[in-house]
Motif scaffolding. Structure first.
Motif, PDB file in Angstrom:
ATOM      1  N   SER A  34       0.906  -0.976  -0.028  1.00  0.00           N
ATOM      2  CA  SER A  34      -0.167  -0.133   0.052  1.00  0.00           C
ATOM      3  C   SER A  34       1.133   1.446  -0.186  1.00  0.00           C
ATOM      4  O   SER A  34       2.285   1.229   0.557  1.00  0.00           O
ATOM      5  N   PRO A  35       0.654   2.593  -1.030  1.00  0.00           N
ATOM      6  CA  PRO A  35       1.122   3.353  -0.680  1.00  0.00           C
ATOM      7  C   PRO A  35       1.069   3.933   0.610  1.00  0.00           C
ATOM      8  O   PRO A  35       0.408   3.923   2.109  1.00  0.00           O
ATOM      9  N   LEU A  36       2.893   4.798   1.061  1.00  0.00           N
ATOM     10  CA  LEU A  36       2.589   5.040   2.006  1.00  0.00           C
ATOM     11  C   LEU A  36       2.319   7.349   2.158  1.00  0.00           C
ATOM     12  O   LEU A  36       3.011   7.342   1.597  1.00  0.00           O
ATOM     13  N   PHE A  37       2.257   7.492   3.276  1.00  0.00           N
ATOM     14  CA  PHE A  37       1.332   8.736   3.298  1.00  0.00           C
ATOM     15  C   PHE A  37       2.203   9.699   4.130  1.00  0.00           C
ATOM     16  O   PHE A  37       2.383   9.128   5.305  1.00  0.00           O
ATOM     17  N   GLY A  38       2.929  10.696   3.451  1.00  0.00           N
ATOM     18  CA  GLY A  38       3.645  11.239   5.197  1.00  0.00           C
ATOM     19  C   GLY A  38       5.241  11.348   4.634  1.00  0.00           C
ATOM     20  O   GLY A  38       6.362  11.506   6.089  1.00  0.00           O
ATOM     21  N   ALA A  39       5.830  10.218   3.794  1.00  0.00           N
ATOM     22  CA  ALA A  39       6.906   9.651   4.146  1.00  0.00           C
ATOM     23  C   ALA A  39       7.711  11.117   3.565  1.00  0.00           C
ATOM     24  O   ALA A  39       7.357  11.611   2.804  1.00  0.00           O
ATOM     25  N   ASP A  40       9.152  10.470   4.337  1.00  0.00           N
ATOM     26  CA  ASP A  40      10.519  11.918   3.606  1.00  0.00           C
ATOM     27  C   ASP A  40      11.189  11.758   3.020  1.00  0.00           C
ATOM     28  O   ASP A  40      12.181  10.546   2.824  1.00  0.00           O
ATOM     29  N   VAL A  41      11.541  12.170   2.079  1.00  0.00           N
ATOM     30  CA  VAL A  41      12.242  11.810   0.751  1.00  0.00           C
ATOM     31  C   VAL A  41      12.819  13.128   0.879  1.00  0.00           C
ATOM     32  O   VAL A  41      12.556  14.898   0.833  1.00  0.00           O
ATOM     33  N   ILE A  51       7.583  16.359   0.320  1.00  0.00           N
ATOM     34  CA  ILE A  51       6.756  14.546   1.446  1.00  0.00           C
ATOM     35  C   ILE A  51       5.858  13.691   0.623  1.00  0.00           C
ATOM     36  O   ILE A  51       5.087  14.689  -0.488  1.00  0.00           O
ATOM     37  N   SER A  52       5.307  12.872   0.871  1.00  0.00           N
ATOM     38  CA  SER A  52       5.548  11.340  -0.513  1.00  0.00           C
ATOM     39  C   SER A  52       3.630  12.239   0.296  1.00  0.00           C
ATOM     40  O   SER A  52       2.956  11.980   1.398  1.00  0.00           O
ATOM     41  N   ASP A  53       2.148  12.275  -0.731  1.00  0.00           N
ATOM     42  CA  ASP A  53       0.420  12.921  -0.958  1.00  0.00           C
ATOM     43  C   ASP A  53       0.017  11.156  -0.036  1.00  0.00           C
ATOM     44  O   ASP A  53       0.561  10.318   0.203  1.00  0.00           O
ATOM     45  N   GLU A  54      -1.013  11.755  -0.234  1.00  0.00           N
ATOM     46  CA  GLU A  54      -2.013  10.097  -0.155  1.00  0.00           C
ATOM     47  C   GLU A  54      -1.860   9.595  -0.963  1.00  0.00           C
ATOM     48  O   GLU A  54      -2.419   7.488  -1.111  1.00  0.00           O
ATOM     49  N   ASN A  55      -1.277   9.442  -2.032  1.00  0.00           N
ATOM     50  CA  ASN A  55      -1.337   8.299  -2.745  1.00  0.00           C
ATOM     51  C   ASN A  55       0.483   7.734  -3.022  1.00  0.00           C
ATOM     52  O   ASN A  55       0.900   6.592  -3.597  1.00  0.00           O
ATOM     53  N   GLY A  56       1.321   8.328  -1.902  1.00  0.00           N
ATOM     54  CA  GLY A  56       2.297   7.869  -1.952  1.00  0.00           C
ATOM     55  C   GLY A  56       3.248   7.968  -2.848  1.00  0.00           C
ATOM     56  O   GLY A  56       4.690   8.135  -3.098  1.00  0.00           O
ATOM     57  N   GLN A  57       2.449   9.570  -3.464  1.00  0.00           N
ATOM     58  CA  GLN A  57       3.583  10.097  -5.015  1.00  0.00           C
ATOM     59  C   GLN A  57       4.199  11.441  -4.419  1.00  0.00           C
ATOM     60  O   GLN A  57       4.270  11.710  -3.803  1.00  0.00           O
ATOM     61  N   PHE A  58       5.266  11.241  -4.985  1.00  0.00           N
ATOM     62  CA  PHE A  58       6.703  12.597  -4.711  1.00  0.00           C
ATOM     63  C   PHE A  58       6.892  13.070  -5.877  1.00  0.00           C
ATOM     64  O   PHE A  58       7.467  12.702  -6.844  1.00  0.00           O
ATOM     65  N   SER A  73      12.537   8.252   3.882  1.00  0.00           N
ATOM     66  CA  SER A  73      12.305   7.581   5.894  1.00  0.00           C
ATOM     67  C   SER A  73      10.880   8.023   5.689  1.00  0.00           C
ATOM     68  O   SER A  73      10.035   8.943   6.056  1.00  0.00           O
ATOM     69  N   SER A  74       9.903   7.027   7.365  1.00  0.00           N
ATOM     70  CA  SER A  74       8.718   7.423   7.665  1.00  0.00           C
ATOM     71  C   SER A  74       8.749   6.103   8.907  1.00  0.00           C
ATOM     72  O   SER A  74       9.668   5.609   9.133  1.00  0.00           O
ATOM     73  N   ILE A  75       7.512   7.010  10.271  1.00  0.00           N
ATOM     74  CA  ILE A  75       8.103   6.161  11.174  1.00  0.00           C
ATOM     75  C   ILE A  75       7.202   5.015  10.774  1.00  0.00           C
ATOM     76  O   ILE A  75       6.588   4.811  10.661  1.00  0.00           O
ATOM     77  N   ILE A 102      12.510  -0.393  15.289  1.00  0.00           N
ATOM     78  CA  ILE A 102      13.869   0.492  14.817  1.00  0.00           C
ATOM     79  C   ILE A 102      13.424   1.776  15.062  1.00  0.00           C
ATOM     80  O   ILE A 102      12.430   1.880  14.198  1.00  0.00           O
ATOM     81  N   GLU A 103      13.614   2.812  15.260  1.00  0.00           N
ATOM     82  CA  GLU A 103      13.003   3.833  15.481  1.00  0.00           C
ATOM     83  C   GLU A 103      13.776   4.684  14.297  1.00  0.00           C
ATOM     84  O   GLU A 103      15.007   4.498  14.238  1.00  0.00           O
ATOM     85  N   MET A 104      13.279   5.473  13.963  1.00  0.00           N
ATOM     86  CA  MET A 104      13.526   6.039  12.113  1.00  0.00           C
ATOM     87  C   MET A 104      15.169   6.858  12.914  1.00  0.00           C
ATOM     88  O   MET A 104      15.629   7.522  13.042  1.00  0.00           O
ATOM     89  N   GLU A 105      15.960   6.514  11.649  1.00  0.00           N
ATOM     90  CA  GLU A 105      17.304   7.230  11.246  1.00  0.00           C
ATOM     91  C   GLU A 105      17.728   8.479  10.937  1.00  0.00           C
ATOM     92  O   GLU A 105      16.902   8.941   9.690  1.00  0.00           O
ATOM     93  N   GLU A 106      18.316   9.297  10.986  1.00  0.00           N
ATOM     94  CA  GLU A 106      18.732  10.402  10.616  1.00  0.00           C
ATOM     95  C   GLU A 106      19.159  10.675  10.107  1.00  0.00           C
ATOM     96  O   GLU A 106      21.207  10.524  10.713  1.00  0.00           O
ATOM     97  N   VAL A 107      19.360  12.300   9.265  1.00  0.00           N
ATOM     98  CA  VAL A 107      21.506  12.003   8.640  1.00  0.00           C
ATOM     99  C   VAL A 107      21.941  12.687   9.856  1.00  0.00           C
ATOM    100  O   VAL A 107      21.951  13.645  10.356  1.00  0.00           O
ATOM    101  N   ILE A 108      23.719  12.769  10.030  1.00  0.00           N
ATOM    102  CA  ILE A 108      23.988  12.807  10.953  1.00  0.00           C
ATOM    103  C   ILE A 108      24.931  14.263   9.863  1.00  0.00           C
ATOM    104  O   ILE A 108      25.930  14.183   9.012  1.00  0.00           O
ATOM    105  N   VAL A 109      24.621  15.121   9.884  1.00  0.00           N
ATOM    106  CA  VAL A 109      25.303  16.793   9.813  1.00  0.00           C
ATOM    107  C   VAL A 109      26.727  16.820  10.321  1.00  0.00           C
ATOM    108  O   VAL A 109      27.593  17.511   8.791  1.00  0.00           O
TER     109      VAL A 109
END
Length: 739
Positions: A34-41, A51-58, A73-75, A102-109
């Motif tokens: 199923s498509p993922l809504f709110g995934a961060d690209v 951010i992906s929309d309700e259809n998983g598109q970005f 990434s997405s929770i 496992i908790e969502m990983e973040e970028v190390i700046v």
């Protein structure tokens, strides 16, 4: 330098008319399809995403050509990481994310190649400010003590300085807005001097980071990431309010960010006010009150192959300097002695993206005014202005196979000027420059090698002050310091879910003005300090070993370090007094620090909502004469039981509850002029979540620190010599309302 910056600005217009490149695609759940809504690209190097929309598109527009890391990434799902080749015109990608507890990983700046932690050769700790707030932190300096291996030297509640594995003061470098924070941080009673409002996350490099940041980073780096601009075509904002029962204190901030396809803007203002804090013994610590105002704003421009941003931060602090438990009041205005501090930070970061390489230029100007007022004196007795211009140029060479290389130059020009009748350090000018090269090589067997080398030169010129032969005379200073440093690190996925890291790095620190020139009473410390103009560089070699195991329901880590420091600078009493004040002098001696952290995190199946966490940290510091070093934090053990729930289509979208027991052991490994500190245990609780009321989503949090109202004194409290305890029970309430 000015020519380089003008060239970068002119490049914006030359590159403006280049063709548009885009990336579009879909994000889905690998298990269900199923498509993922709110995934961060997100592209870390480009600092651009969607951010992906309700259809998983970005879709992301205005992208350069070349090879760039993309993260999705997405929770509740494992973060997707891949180097993507962007070509001219339209590009497409479809990503299926795997569910995980496992908790969502973040970028190390803070490290140069913008990796996820699992891809990083150097171990870096990261925590979001929102996470620190859920634990009831009143200030940023208090909040960072929740990170393993990090503590704080405090003077009451409002003044705190970071301690990383036993090293503090100028041995720990603070970065904000991508530039080094310079605010007379040499002083024991000088705090961090920056508000957590508008700070997204904190990264901690535990160990020598001289290769990346130069002098003063020999003990580590506290890297503060500012909040990001909004994604293209979006406007967002929020209001945050917090109340603290112990100090009847409050802080609040509000911000808004908006972005078009090319232009970006954000602004955030905050205010905080606290009365004297109360101890576990039921007494208020006189003049520990403080107030703060803060403004952060930013403006950005981004085209296909060029982006630039300008950020400004103004911070005003009015801090009482506590010395005793005296009159019990609820006043908010500090009484004498107190500090009034203004800090201005102006920074710019510009990136030019070529077909196979890129150039980044970061410029910063900080202006700090520090005034100290004493009882019975008109005007400020101490009045210092510190102006610092710094620059950081990095060129990312074309990638050669799996080899990434960066070469660069960093430096600063700094002037210190006195206007008060009391001279703590002289009028002086500091100049330094460093050149560096570092490479990262990824092998096909899931191992990585990173190495680099750097050369630094620093000169310090100080003016004479006073009359020769009289008390307080400061001689003319003209010193130069040089240092070569290198670092090498290796990471290997030894077995499935098992990762090992080893890093060897050298670091250095040039002595600061206070250590070189002091000759007088340092207010707040109640001692007469005498500097040493012959001090040499501190030079260290640290070995770090890290072993980690992690699967969907169990994570274990073991970190160990051994740090050898040549010519360690320290201050100690010489047994004499001047005008009733004990005389302390600066000396040097070789020293060693060693220790580490051990931790475990269990989230058992099928109880994925349950989290059991435990961590232990230890550090020992000794001089070459086998005496213990001062201000070494006591060993501690932290145990946390935490639950997390997420619900869809409910007024309570998510929630958490935690119970923490922090046990700090007796510290009897003390220097000759310290006393033993007894151990103590603190119980902290908290709960919160995201709720929807009348279709308005908001985050609510409640926490109680030292809930049993334990009366205790931290070994790193500068009020310990006065027998003054740390803060007692404190209940905090917080709310975040998105606009």
């Amino acid at each position: 330098m000015q020519r380089i910056y003008i060239t970068l600005l002119l490049a914006m217009f030359a590159l403006y008319g280049q063709s548009q490149n885009s990336l579009e695609g879909s994000i889905s759940d690998d298990a269900s399809g199923s498509p993922l809504f709110g995934a961060d690209v997100y592209f870390p190097q480009l600092e651009k995403g969607s951010i992906s929309d309700e259809n998983g598109q970005f879709k992301i527009n205005a992208l350069p050509t070349g090879n760039y890391k993309i993260l999705v990434s997405s929770i509740g799902f494992q973060t997707y990481s891949k180097t993507l080749t962007l070509k001219k015109g339209s590009n497409a990608i479809n990503v299926a994310l795997s569910p995980t507890a496992i908790e969502m990983e973040e970028v190390i700046v803070s490290t140069p190649f913008h990796k996820l932690q699992r891809e990083n050769v150097m171990k870096v700790e990261r925590a979001s400010v929102a996470e620190l707030k859920t634990k009831g932190a009143v200030t940023l300096s208090e909040g960072i003590t929740n990170i393993p291996g990090v503590e704080s030297v405090s003077t009451g509640l409002g003044i705190g300085k970071p301690v990383i594995r036993g090293l503090s003061s100028n041995r720990v470098l603070v970065y904000t807005q991508g530039v080094r924070l310079e605010n007379q941080q040499f002083g024991d009673e000088h705090g961090l001097g920056i508000s957590d409002a508008g700070i997204e996350s904190v990264e901690v490099i535990k160990g020598p980071a001289t290769l990346l940041y130069g002098s003063d980073a020999m003990g580590g780096v506290l890297y503060l990431n500012p909040e990001k601009f909004a994604n293209a075509g979006e406007t967002e904002g929020d209001v945050n309010l917090n109340y603290f029962s112990n100090t009847t204190g409050f802080d609040g901030n509000a911000g808004i960010a908006t972005s078009s396809e090319k232009l970006k803007f954000l602004i955030r203002g905050s205010a905080a006010s606290h009365t004297d804090y109360g101890t576990g013994g039921g007494q208020n610590v006189t003049n520990s009150r403080f107030g703060e105002y803060d403004l952060k704003t930013g403006l950005g421009y981004q085209s296909t192959t060029f982006k630039t941003e300008l950020r400004y931060n103004y911070n005003n602090l009015k801090l009482g300097v506590p010395e005793e438990i005296g009159q019990q009041t609820s006043d908010r205005s500090p009484e004498s002695p107190y500090q009034q501090i203004d800090n201005h930070i102006l920074s710019s970061k510009t990136n030019v993206f070529f077909d196979k390489s890129s150039l980044e230029a970061t410029l910063g100007y900080t202006f700090n005014t520090r005034k100290e007022f004493e009882e019975g004196e008109e005007g400020a007795t101490l009045d210092m202005n510190l102006a610092t211009f710094n620059y950081n140029l990095q060129y990312h060479l074309p990638k050669w196979g799996n080899l990434e290389t960066i070469v660069g130059a960093q430096g600063m020009h700094q002037t210190n000027t006195n206007f008060g009748e009391e001279i703590l350090i002289p009028d002086a000018t500091t100049d330094d420059i460093g050149v560096l090269g570092t490479s990262h090589l990824h092998f096909k067997n899931d191992s990585d090698l990173q190495l680099g080398i750097r050369y630094d030169h620093r000169s310090i010129a100080g003016e004479a002050n006073g009359v020769l032969g009289e008390e307080g005379f400061i001689e003319t200073l003209n010193r130069k310091f040089n240092s070569f440093n290198a670092a090498i690190g290796y990471k290997n996925d030894i077995l499935k879910n098992f990762t090992g890291r080893i890093n060897l790095a050298t670091g250095f620190r040039a002595p600061n003005l206070a250590e070189l020139t002091s000759n007088g009473v340092h207010e707040g410390t109640n001692r007469y300090e005498i500097g040493n103009g012959a001090l040499k560089n501190e030079q260290n070699l640290q070995t770090d070993l890290s072993l980690e195991y992690g699967n969907e329901h169990l994570e274990i880590y073991v970190n160990g370090f051994y740090n050898t420091i040549n010519d360690y600078i320290f201050i100690e009493p010489n047994g004499s007094t001047i005008d009733g004040n004990a005389v302390f002098i600066y000396n040097q001696q070789n020293a060693n620090l060693y220790g580490g952290e051990i931790g475990v995190h269990i989230h058992p199946h099928p109880l994925d909502w349950l989290h059991v966490e435990s961590s232990f940290e230890t550090v020992t510091g000794k001089s070459a004469t086998d005496e213990y070093l001062p201000l070494i934090p006591a060993n501690s053990l932290t145990n946390t039981l935490r639950t997390e729930f997420a619900r869809k289509d409910s007024w309570l979208n998510s929630s958490y509850v935690f119970l923490t027991l922090k046990s700090v052991f007796k510290q009897d490994k003390v220097s000759t002029f310290e006393t033993t500190t007894e151990g103590y245990s603190l119980v902290n609780i908290g709960f919160g979540g995201t709720v929807s009321i009348f279709k308005q989503s908001m985050d609510i949090r409640v926490s109680g620190n030292n809930i049993l109202d334990r009366d205790y004194i931290s070994h790193l409290s500068r009020l310990k010599t006065n027998g003054i305890s740390n803060i007692g029970r404190n209940i905090s309430l917080g709310i975040n309302i998105p606009l």
